[in-house]
Structures are given as C-alpha cells and as structure tokens.
Motif scaffolding. Sequence first.
Motif, PDB file in Angstrom:
ATOM      1  N   ALA A  22      -3.181  -3.275 -15.171  1.00  5.45           N
ATOM      2  CA  ALA A  22      -3.970  -2.495 -14.220  1.00  5.45           C
ATOM      3  C   ALA A  22      -5.323  -2.133 -14.803  1.00  5.45           C
ATOM      4  CB  ALA A  22      -3.205  -1.238 -13.819  1.00  5.45           C
ATOM      5  N   SER A  23      -5.334  -1.965 -16.113  1.00  2.00           N
ATOM      6  CA  SER A  23      -6.601  -1.597 -16.752  1.00  2.00           C
ATOM      7  C   SER A  23      -7.607  -2.725 -16.647  1.00  2.00           C
ATOM      8  CB  SER A  23      -6.360  -1.220 -18.207  1.00  2.00           C
ATOM      9  OG  SER A  23      -6.372  -2.365 -19.029  1.00  2.00           O
ATOM     10  N   TYR A  24      -7.140  -3.912 -16.370  1.00  2.31           N
ATOM     11  CA  TYR A  24      -8.052  -5.028 -16.159  1.00  2.31           C
ATOM     12  C   TYR A  24      -8.249  -5.289 -14.672  1.00  2.31           C
ATOM     13  CZ  TYR A  24      -7.859  -6.087 -21.105  1.00  2.31           C
ATOM     14  OH  TYR A  24      -7.968  -6.006 -22.471  1.00  2.31           O
ATOM     15  N   GLY A  25      -7.726  -4.408 -13.877  1.00  2.00           N
ATOM     16  CA  GLY A  25      -7.951  -4.524 -12.447  1.00  2.00           C
ATOM     17  C   GLY A  25      -6.932  -5.391 -11.721  1.00  2.00           C
ATOM     18  N   PHE A  26      -5.850  -5.726 -12.373  1.00  4.32           N
ATOM     19  CA  PHE A  26      -4.843  -6.543 -11.709  1.00  4.32           C
ATOM     20  C   PHE A  26      -3.855  -5.659 -10.963  1.00  4.32           C
ATOM     21  CE2 PHE A  26      -6.073  -9.176 -15.403  1.00  4.32           C
ATOM     22  CZ  PHE A  26      -6.600 -10.244 -14.701  1.00  4.32           C
TER      23      PHE A  26
ATOM     24  N   VAL B 281      -0.107  -5.165  -8.970  1.00  3.95           N
ATOM     25  CA  VAL B 281       1.266  -5.623  -9.180  1.00  3.95           C
ATOM     26  C   VAL B 281       1.482  -6.931  -8.430  1.00  3.95           C
ATOM     27  CG1 VAL B 281       3.687  -5.078  -8.813  1.00  3.95           C
ATOM     28  CG2 VAL B 281       2.126  -3.302  -9.554  1.00  3.95           C
TER      29      VAL B 281
ATOM     30  N   ASP C 226      -0.732  -9.267  -7.916  1.00  3.46           N
ATOM     31  CA  ASP C 226      -1.293 -10.322  -8.772  1.00  3.46           C
ATOM     32  C   ASP C 226      -0.258 -10.773  -9.797  1.00  3.46           C
ATOM     33  OD1 ASP C 226      -3.743 -10.176  -7.542  1.00  3.46           O
ATOM     34  OD2 ASP C 226      -4.587  -8.752  -8.993  1.00  3.46           O
ATOM     35  N   LEU C 227       0.366  -9.786 -10.416  1.00  2.00           N
ATOM     36  CA  LEU C 227       1.301 -10.077 -11.501  1.00  2.00           C
ATOM     37  C   LEU C 227       2.484 -10.884 -10.992  1.00  2.00           C
ATOM     38  CD1 LEU C 227       1.232  -6.598 -13.272  1.00  2.00           C
ATOM     39  CD2 LEU C 227      -0.185  -8.612 -13.677  1.00  2.00           C
TER      40      LEU C 227
END
Lengths: 141, 141
Positions: free
Chosen positions: B119-123, B125, B127-128
């Motif tokens: 999330a800190s890179y803007g992704f 869940v 996306d993951l």
Amino acid sequence: MNETDEVGVAKDKRSIEIVLDPGSGIPYYRQIILQIEMAVADGRLKPGSQLPTVRGLAVDLQVNPNTIARAYNELEIRGLVSTQHGTGTFISDKEIALSDTDREQILSQLVRGFVSQAASYGFTVQDLIEFLSAYHEEGEV
Amino acid sequence: MNETDEVGVAKDKRSIEIVLDPGSGIPYYRQIILQIEMAVADGRLKPGSQLPTVRGLAVDLQVNPNTIARAYNELEIRGLVSTQHGTGTFISDKEIALSDTDREQILSQLVRGFVSQAASYGFTVQDLIEFLSAYHEEGEV
DNA sequence: ATTTTTGTATTATATCACTAATACACTGGT
DNA sequence: ACCAGTGTATTAGTGATATAATACAAAAAT
C-alpha cells in the motif's frame, strides 16, 4: 512545550502529527516514513502539501535533523515526496513519480518476497490468493 | 575430502546441497534457512529425512558449527525441523507442527505486512490479487 | 565403560545500522 | 548584500547482529 494549553486544536503550522515510540524497536526514521506513507495513503496529505521542515520536526520530536532528513530522503527515492534545497519537502504526484514498469518491478519484487516467506510456512500461492480475497471482502485496513 | 573422486554422484551421506554466497548481504544462517525451506517446499526434503549434521555441514561450508546450529534452531522454532541432541536434526511433519489456528494467525500476519508494504507504494489489495493470480498461472517458483 | 557422534552453551570480536554533533550550502525575502 | 529559513554533508559514538573459538553435554555404538 507550553502551547499544549489549547488541546485538540490544530498544531501550529504543522501539516501532520507524527509520534515516535522509542520502545517499539522500529527505528525513528522508519517510523516517520511509515506515518507519512499512511497519511498520504488515507488522504491526510495531498500532493503539493509541504511536510514539516527538517529542523522543525527535529525539534518537535526531540531528534537530530539528520534523522528526519534520512526519512525524507528515502521517501524521495521512492518518489513519494520531492525535496527542494532551501525551500522544503513536498508531497509529489504519485502517478508521475513512478513509471508503470517501475511499479511493475516493485510489485513483482514484493510479491516474490511474500510468496517465498509464506511458502516457508507451508502456504501455497492458492492459499494466499484465497486469504487475500477474503481480506478484501472484509474491507479491512 | 578425497571422496570427490566420483564426481556428480550422490554427495556422501549429504541429504541436500547447500551453497553459501558471501557477497549476497544475506547472513549465512539465513541463507541456510532459506535453502532448507525451499528444499522442503519443493519436495527434495521429506518429513523424516535427516539434515546434514551440524558439524558435518559446518566443515563443508567452512563455517562455524554455531552458525549451522542457529539456522537449525530457528527452523525448529518454526516447527519445520525437529532436533534430538546426540542424534541429529530431522524434517518434521508440517501438518502436526502447526495447529490450524496457528497457521491462520501466521498467514494473517504475513498478509497484513504484505498489504501494508504494498500500500505504501500505492498498490491496492485488488492489484495484489490480480498479480498473484497471474503469478500462479505462470507456475513460477 | 568408553569412545564417537551428535547438538548446545559461553564468550569474544568484527561489522553494520542508527543516531547525534557539528559544520556546510542553497533559496527567498528584506 | 544580508539574514533567516531551508535541506545536506561529514564525522563519530553507541548498540545490535552475525560469526567464530572454545568448551560442554547428551545419545548411540562398540
């Protein structure tokens, strides 16, 4: 320390509240990074906003300016903030900060690490997908 | 050291090939842990198999016995191996090593960490999940 | 019982991560 | 030109981590 008369009011010109926990085992500079990342993630800090100054925050947190600078520096490397010498540090536009291929690479690396770590506990990729999906449904943070 | 005449044949009684990379920045004991974990994950090591002895492997890898012992010790804490003083170290039954609730908790913790980091890179869940699914399809290790 | 094989404990040392002291350098307002 | 504000560089100290030297202890083979 005597501005604390007005409790709960906006903290001077400080754009964000940062708190350090000395006993957490997490280094200060990393705690700062995490809290800024979170603030950006949940919208408390928007692109263009100025972060507290290195010196100002250092005084606030009773910590050496270099510690703040290190946190800001790492954030800049990640593209989350942009620094101008003599002027300040500002939240940058996440979109243009990282190229799509960069994002792809980072994501790939994150996923590999995660999968490998989970595999060591006997979890399959299928397990992970299922759990993540459930996680998603629940809407947890 | 003179059994190396027969090249390419099974390495004595060594149950698994372990290689250390001094320049990787990853501590030896951790490299050992990772390689054993992977060997278990992909079936090269099965429950009941004996691991190389602490001393034997230490000599092989040109490393202090304590370094091997530390790796084995961490693996035991995770329940992956079982150690008998004076006898040896063996791969344990993963199934009985961890209870279901333990597994659930560990998985939850792993996922939380992963999601937070991503999330800190803007992704998101989402996306993951998508990336993981693709990862799964490709059948990558 | 003794010897050999196995894992374990204690202590010391080197390296690295984190933080601080202190001094430097850029920018903008006056 | 100056000055007050900003980030930066250099150096050093402290503590944690990884590894090794060396000695100890349990199990199995003889």
